[in-house]
Scaffold this motif. Structure first.
Motif, short mmCIF file in Angstrom:
data_model
loop_
_atom_site.label_atom_id
_atom_site.label_comp_id
_atom_site.label_asym_id
_atom_site.label_seq_id
_atom_site.Cartn_x
_atom_site.Cartn_y
_atom_site.Cartn_z
N PHE A 26 33.85 16.40 5.59
CA PHE A 26 33.11 17.53 6.17
C PHE A 26 34.02 18.75 6.21
CE2 PHE A 26 35.09 15.22 9.65
CZ PHE A 26 35.70 16.23 10.39
N GLN A 27 33.45 19.89 6.55
CA GLN A 27 34.20 21.13 6.67
C GLN A 27 33.83 21.84 7.97
OE1 GLN A 27 33.37 23.45 3.13
NE2 GLN A 27 35.15 22.62 2.07
N ILE A 28 34.81 22.48 8.59
CA ILE A 28 34.54 23.28 9.79
C ILE A 28 35.26 24.62 9.66
CG2 ILE A 28 34.13 21.33 11.33
CD1 ILE A 28 36.97 21.48 12.28
N ALA A 29 34.65 25.65 10.23
CA ALA A 29 35.27 26.97 10.23
C ALA A 29 36.17 27.12 11.44
CB ALA A 29 34.18 28.04 10.25
N THR A 30 37.26 27.85 11.29
CA THR A 30 38.25 27.94 12.36
C THR A 30 37.85 28.88 13.48
OG1 THR A 30 39.44 29.61 11.05
CG2 THR A 30 40.18 27.33 10.85
N ASP A 31 36.70 29.56 13.35
CA ASP A 31 36.25 30.40 14.46
C ASP A 31 35.08 29.73 15.22
OD1 ASP A 31 34.29 30.68 12.56
OD2 ASP A 31 34.06 32.85 12.83
N TRP A 32 34.79 28.47 14.91
CA TRP A 32 33.74 27.76 15.63
C TRP A 32 34.25 27.25 16.97
CZ3 TRP A 32 31.37 24.11 11.32
CH2 TRP A 32 30.63 24.89 10.43
N LYS A 33 33.29 27.02 17.86
CA LYS A 33 33.57 26.37 19.15
C LYS A 33 32.87 25.02 19.10
CE LYS A 33 31.80 29.90 21.44
NZ LYS A 33 31.44 30.82 22.53
N LEU A 34 33.63 24.00 18.75
CA LEU A 34 33.04 22.68 18.47
C LEU A 34 33.14 21.76 19.68
CD1 LEU A 34 34.68 22.81 15.14
CD2 LEU A 34 32.52 21.62 15.17
N GLY A 35 32.00 21.21 20.09
CA GLY A 35 32.01 20.14 21.06
C GLY A 35 32.08 18.82 20.31
N PHE A 36 33.01 17.96 20.68
CA PHE A 36 33.25 16.69 19.98
C PHE A 36 32.73 15.56 20.86
CE2 PHE A 36 36.82 14.18 17.59
CZ PHE A 36 35.85 13.55 16.83
N THR A 37 31.71 14.86 20.39
CA THR A 37 31.10 13.82 21.22
C THR A 37 30.99 12.52 20.45
OG1 THR A 37 29.17 13.34 22.64
CG2 THR A 37 28.72 14.39 20.53
N GLY A 38 30.89 11.43 21.17
CA GLY A 38 30.79 10.10 20.57
C GLY A 38 31.12 9.05 21.61
N ARG A 39 30.70 7.84 21.38
CA ARG A 39 30.89 6.79 22.38
C ARG A 39 32.36 6.40 22.50
NH1 ARG A 39 25.82 2.96 23.41
NH2 ARG A 39 26.81 3.13 25.45
N ASN A 40 32.72 5.84 23.64
CA ASN A 40 34.10 5.45 23.90
C ASN A 40 34.60 4.46 22.85
OD1 ASN A 40 33.08 5.45 27.26
ND2 ASN A 40 34.45 6.97 26.40
N GLY A 41 35.84 4.68 22.41
CA GLY A 41 36.45 3.78 21.44
C GLY A 41 36.09 4.07 20.00
N ARG A 42 35.31 5.14 19.75
CA ARG A 42 34.91 5.45 18.37
C ARG A 42 36.01 6.17 17.59
NH1 ARG A 42 29.15 5.63 17.96
NH2 ARG A 42 28.53 3.53 18.62
N GLY A 43 36.99 6.75 18.29
CA GLY A 43 38.10 7.36 17.57
C GLY A 43 38.22 8.87 17.72
N LYS A 44 37.70 9.44 18.81
CA LYS A 44 37.80 10.89 18.97
C LYS A 44 39.26 11.34 19.09
CE LYS A 44 35.03 10.87 22.53
NZ LYS A 44 34.66 9.44 22.47
N THR A 45 39.99 10.71 19.99
CA THR A 45 41.40 11.08 20.14
C THR A 45 42.19 10.72 18.89
OG1 THR A 45 41.29 10.83 22.55
CG2 THR A 45 43.48 10.74 21.54
N THR A 46 41.83 9.60 18.25
CA THR A 46 42.48 9.20 16.99
C THR A 46 42.30 10.29 15.94
OG1 THR A 46 42.13 6.85 17.43
CG2 THR A 46 42.50 7.50 15.14
N PHE A 47 41.08 10.83 15.85
CA PHE A 47 40.83 11.88 14.85
C PHE A 47 41.68 13.12 15.15
CE2 PHE A 47 38.44 15.68 13.49
CZ PHE A 47 38.49 15.47 12.12
N LEU A 48 41.79 13.48 16.42
CA LEU A 48 42.63 14.64 16.76
C LEU A 48 44.08 14.38 16.37
CD1 LEU A 48 41.24 15.67 20.29
CD2 LEU A 48 40.48 16.39 18.02
N ASN A 49 44.55 13.15 16.57
CA ASN A 49 45.92 12.81 16.17
C ASN A 49 46.10 12.84 14.66
OD1 ASN A 49 47.31 12.40 18.65
ND2 ASN A 49 46.21 10.48 18.95
N LEU A 50 45.04 12.51 13.91
CA LEU A 50 45.11 12.62 12.45
C LEU A 50 45.25 14.07 12.03
CD1 LEU A 50 42.39 9.99 11.41
CD2 LEU A 50 44.87 9.79 11.11
#
Length: 492
Positions: A26-50
Motif C-alpha cells: 500500500f501507499q500513504i502520503a506523508t501529510d495524512w493523519k492516519l488512525g491505525f486500528t486492528g484487533r490486539n495481537g495483529r501486529g500494529k506495534t510490530t508494523f511501526l517497528n518495521l
C-alpha cells in the motif's frame, strides 16, 4: 508531501511459522493523519517497528522521511524535565517546546520540575511536545491515551487534530474521529487504507461485511443445489449404463452403443456440474476473509438478597495526612452501572481499593452488605506471567470457560501455549476481563478495563454489559463506552 510505499511486505518473528504480514502492499502520503486500528495481537506495534527498521523483513519499504516513535523511553525520570527533553532531542529550541506545551494546556514551569513528579497526563503532553518539534519527520504515535483522563484526552485530541503527518494507534473511537482523516486498518488477511474517520470506516466495514454474508448465503444455497443436481445426474448415468445389460427374459437385445453414448453424456454433464460446484466453493473461500468474529460474551452475575450493596456518605481518603478525595457520597444498588469520573489523581482508584476491602485511612461512613461477593479487574497487568492453565488454577476459575471467553475475544489457539509475560498489553487486559467474566459475583469492579483493548472487543464488552446488566462500578476514560454503559456518573 512525499509518499511512503510498502511493497510485498512479509514478516514473521524468529522461530514462528506464522507470518504476521504476507505480501502486504500500500501507499500513504506523508501529510495524512492516519488512525491505525486492528484487533490486539495483529501486529500494529510490530508494523511501526518495521517502519523504524528494527526488524529484518522481506519486501520493500520506501520513504524519504525520518520515522520517530512515541512513546519515548525515559531513562532517568528523576532528572529535570528539560534534561529529559535534551536527552530525547538535543537540537530542540526552547521556544518551540513552550509553544507546543501551550497548545497542550501545560504551564511552562513543568520544564523545571523533576519529570517523575509530573502527573501521567503532564508526562504524556511533554513527550508529545518533544515529538512535534522534530522537523522533517513522520510520527508513529502508539496509544498515547492510555491512563489519560477524559479532560486530557480532549486536549490531546484537539492538539492532534491541528497536526498532520502521523500514524496514530488508538482504540478510543471518539478520539480517533476527532483527529484523523484516514484509517489504516490491519485486518485478518491484509492491511487497507480508507479516507475518513473511524466512524465512517466502521460504517463501510459493516456494509462490506453484510454484503459478504449475503453473498456467502447465496453461494451456500448454490452449492447445495449443485450438489443435489450432480448426485442426481450421476445416478441417472449409472442407471442408464446398467440398461446395457438388458433385462432377464426380455428377449430384447439392447443397443449398447446408443445407451453407452447416452450414459457418457450424462456423466459429462455430472462432471460439468461438479466443476461448477467446485468453482462456487473456491469463490466462497475468497469471501468472509476479513469479517471479524465477535461472538456474544456471557456473564453470570449473582442476585443479591437486598437492593443496596454499598454506601459511601461524605467519605474522605487520606495518604500520609493528605486527602486523595474528599466528601464523596453515593450508593451502589443492584443493577447500577456506575462510572467513577474525574481527573487523574482525584481519588478514583483509592475509592475502588476502599470498596474492595483494602486497608485505607478514611473518614465518613462506608458500609457494604454482608456476604457481598466482588470481582475485580485491576489497572496493572505487569505481574502477569506463566501459562493460562496455571493462571486459571491459581484463581480457581473454570479453565475451559476461561479459554472459551478468550477465543471469543480473538485469541488464537497458538496464543494459549505462550507465556502471559509475552502477551501484548491488550491481550493481558483481556486475560483479566475473561477471569472476571468467569467469576460469579454480586458486584463487578473494573479499574480502567479497556486500556490497550481493541475496538471490536470494546463493543463486545458493551453488548455484554447492556444484555446482562450486572451491577458494576468502573473507571474508564473512553467517553463512548461511558455514554453507552453508565446508568450513573459519580464526578470526583
Amino acid at each position: 508531501m512525499s509518499v511512503i510505499s510498502v511493497s510485498n511486505l512479509t514478516f514473521a518473528y524468529d522461530g514462528s511459522y506464522d507470518n504476521i504480514f504476507e505480501n502486504v502492499s500500500f501507499q500513504i502520503a506523508t501529510d495524512w493523519k492516519l488512525g491505525f486500528t486492528g484487533r490486539n495481537g495483529r501486529g500494529k506495534t510490530t508494523f511501526l517497528n518495521l517502519l523504524l527498521g528494527r526488524y529484518e523483513y522481506r519486501g520493500v519499504i520506501s520513504a524519504n522521511v525520518n520515522f520517530v516513535y512515541f512513546p519515548f523511553e525515559v531513562a532517568n525520570k528523576d532528572s529535570n524535565t528539560l534534561d529529559v527533553i535534551a536527552g530525547i532531542y538535543p537540537d530542540y529550541l526552547h521556544w518551540e517546546v513552550v509553544r507546543e506545551l501551550t497548545l497542550l494546556q501545560v504551564a511552562e514551569d513543568v520544564l523545571y520540575r523533576p519529570f517523575e513528579l509530573l502527573s501521567q497526563g503532564e508526562q504524556t503532553k511533554v513527550l508529545l511536545a518533544v515529538l512535534f518539534v522534530q522537523e522533517n519527520s513522520f510520527l508513529l504515535i502508539d496509544e498515547p491515551t492510555n491512563h489519560l483522563d477524559l479532560a486530557a484526552r480532549r486536549v490531546v485530541s484537539d492538539y492532534l487534530s491541528s497536526k498532520r503527518g502521523f500514524i496514530l494507534v488508538s482504540h478510543d473511537r471518539e478520539f480517533l474521529d476527532h483527529c484523523v482523516d484516514h484509517i489504516l486498518s490491519i485486518n485478518k488477511t491484509n492491511i487497507e487504507i480508507q479516507k475518513g474517520n473511524f466512524s465512517s470506516w466502521w460504517k463501510n466495514k459493516e456494509l462490506q461485511d453484510n454484503f459478504e454474508l449475503t453473498e456467502n448465503e447465496k453461494l451456500r444455497r448454490d452449492i447445495t443445489r449443485l450438489s443435489t443436481a450432480a448426485r442426481r445426474t450421476a445416478q441417472w448415468s449409472d442407471q442408464t449404463e446398467q440398461t446395457k445389460l438388458g433385462t432377464k427374459n426380455s428377449g430384447v437385445k439392447p443397443d449398447k452403443g446408443y445407451i453407452g453414448h447416452k450414459a457418457a453424456r450424462m456423466m459429462k454433464r455430472s462432471k460439468t456440474i461438479e466443476a461448477r460446484q467446485q468453482s462456487v466453493v473456491e469463490q466462497k473461500s475468497k469471501l468472509l476473509k476479513n469479517i471479524e468474529s465477535a461472538e456474544r460474551l456471557k456473564i453470570s452475575p449473582l442476585n443479591f438478597h437486598a437492593g443496596r450493596l454499598a454506601e459511601l456518605d461524605h467519605v474522605s481518603i487520606f495518604y500520609g495526612g493528605k486527602p486523595a478525595c474528599e466528601n464523596v457520597s453515593f450508593t451502589i444498588a443492584q443493577g447500577d452501572r456506575i462510572a467513577l469520573c474525574g481527573k487523574n489523581g482525584s481519588g478514583k482508584s483509592s475509592l475502588i481499593k476502599l470498596i474492595c476491602g483494602e486497608p485505607i485511612t478514611y473518614t465518613g461512613t462506608f458500609r457494604t452488605a454482608s456476604q457481598l461477593k466482588l470481582s475485580y479487574v485491576s489497572q496493572d497487568t505487569s505481574r502477569l506471567s506463566g501459562s493460562l492453565t496455571n493462571y486459571a488454577a491459581n484463581h480457581r476459575i473454570d479453565e475451559s470457560l476461561f479459554k472459551a471467553i478468550l477465543r471469543k475475544l480473538d485469541f488464537s489457539r497458538v496464543q494459549f501455549e505462550k507465556d502471559l509475560a509475552d502477551f501484548s498489553g491488550g491481550q493481558k487486559k483481556k486475560v483479566l476481563i475473561a477471569k472476571s467474566l468467569c467469576e460469579k459475583a454480586h458486584l463487578y469492579i473494573w479499574d480502567e478495563p479497556l486500556n490497550f483493548i481493541d475496538v471490536v472487543s470494546r463493543m463486545q464488552i458493551e453488548e455484554l454489559l447492556l444484555e446482562y446488566s450486572p451491577t458494576i462500578l468502573f473507571v474508564e476514560h473512553d467517553s463512548a463506552f461511558c455514554k453507552n454503559i453508565a446508568t450513573e456518573l459519580v464526578q470526583l
